[in-house]
Design a protein around this motif. Structure first.
Motif, mmCIF file in Angstrom:
data_model
loop_
_atom_site.group_PDB
_atom_site.id
_atom_site.type_symbol
_atom_site.label_atom_id
_atom_site.label_comp_id
_atom_site.label_asym_id
_atom_site.label_seq_id
_atom_site.Cartn_x
_atom_site.Cartn_y
_atom_site.Cartn_z
ATOM 1 N N LYS A 35 -1.046 0.675 -8.304
ATOM 2 C CA LYS A 35 -2.279 1.108 -8.962
ATOM 3 C C LYS A 35 -2.345 2.626 -9.124
ATOM 4 N N GLN A 40 -4.376 2.532 -0.817
ATOM 5 C CA GLN A 40 -4.343 2.047 -2.204
ATOM 6 C C GLN A 40 -3.025 1.337 -2.488
ATOM 7 N N SER A 81 0.833 -1.198 0.000
ATOM 8 C CA SER A 81 0.000 0.000 0.000
ATOM 9 C C SER A 81 0.869 1.250 0.000
ATOM 10 N N ARG A 139 -5.016 8.479 -0.342
ATOM 11 C CA ARG A 139 -4.722 7.252 -1.097
ATOM 12 C C ARG A 139 -3.869 6.278 -0.281
#
Length: 250
Positions: free
Chosen positions: A147, A143, A95, A140
């Motif tokens: 990506k 995430q 992440s 984010r």
């Protein structure tokens, strides 16, 4: 006041090619310095020598007056030199938060090993959150890094550098892949970073260079061609001939 970073006769050869040729360079603490130059000028090789990614063929590198020429890269990080790569080097499957946490954890462990207080998970979370907030990626955090859009991956790498709380942050082509709006945000970010760290950037976006740099070093054929303020560099005929008047591609 002695320079934060200084090189003397710094050189690197690859076979018969002298990529960096006897460069004398001096960078003061608190400065924003840009390095520019045409394709193959030796810019990335020079900063790779400074951060320890490659070893010099000759010359000396001083950081805070200490000879670090033979120190490996991880030891230079401990001394306060952080470097973001020209090509992103994030951990794509982790992440966004965890990418920055790896850098923040390294700094906190180094601090503890030097006799500082032991850190808690809350200390780590605060360090990560601060770095992500500064680059605009706080929303984010969960995430997967792989990506992210390419421009956001570049900003993530800057956040990883900031999490180390460096004395010197080296940015290699940081605006590559950023939109115009993101570039405006990046300029504001670098000015903010410069309040607590010295910034050395390689950049081809000349409006960004002219907006940010206190001084500019121009390299050509592995050597320093010119050095001065943005106004001085803009007016330098040798620079215009070698770089500013030609397409820039590196």
């Amino acid at each position: 006041m002695s320079p934060l970073l200084q090189t003397r006769g710094l050189s690197r050869s690859f076979g018969g090619l002298r990529a960096v040729d006897s460069v004398d360079f001096s960078l003061n603490e608190g400065e924003i310095r840009a390095i520019i130059g045409p394709n193959g000028a030796g810019k990335t090789t020079f900063v790779s020598l400074v951060c320890g990614r490659i070893a010099p063929s000759a010359g000396t590198i001083l950081f805070e007056g200490v000879d670090v020429t033979r120190l490996p890269a991880h030891q230079r990080v401990k001394r306060g030199i952080a470097y973001t790569f020209q090509i992103t080097s994030i951990f794509a499957n982790l992440s966004v938060f965890d990418n920055v946490a790896l850098a923040a954890q390294r700094r906190l462990i180094d601090h503890a090993e030097r006799g500082g207080s032991r850190f808690s998970p809350a200390d780590l979370r605060r360090g990560v959150a601060s770095a992500l907030e500064r680059v605009g990626l706080a929303d984010r955090a969960e995430q997967a890094a792989g990506k992210l859009a390419y421009g956001h991956q570049r900003l993530l790498e800057v956040a990883m550098g900031l999490a180390l709380e460096p004395r010197l942050l080296i940015l290699d082509e940081p605006t590559q892949g950023l939109s115009d709006a993101e570039i405006d945000g990046f300029i504001a970010l670098v000015r903010d970073i410069a309040r607590t760290a010295t910034v050395l950037l390689i950049e081809h976006n000349m409006p960004v260079v002219m907006a940010l740099a206190d001084r500019i070093t121009v390299m050509n054929n592995g050597a320093v061609l010119a050095e001065g303020t943005p106004a001085e560099i803009r007016a330098d005929s040798a620079v215009q001939h070698a770089y500013l008047g030609t397409p820039d591609d590196d």
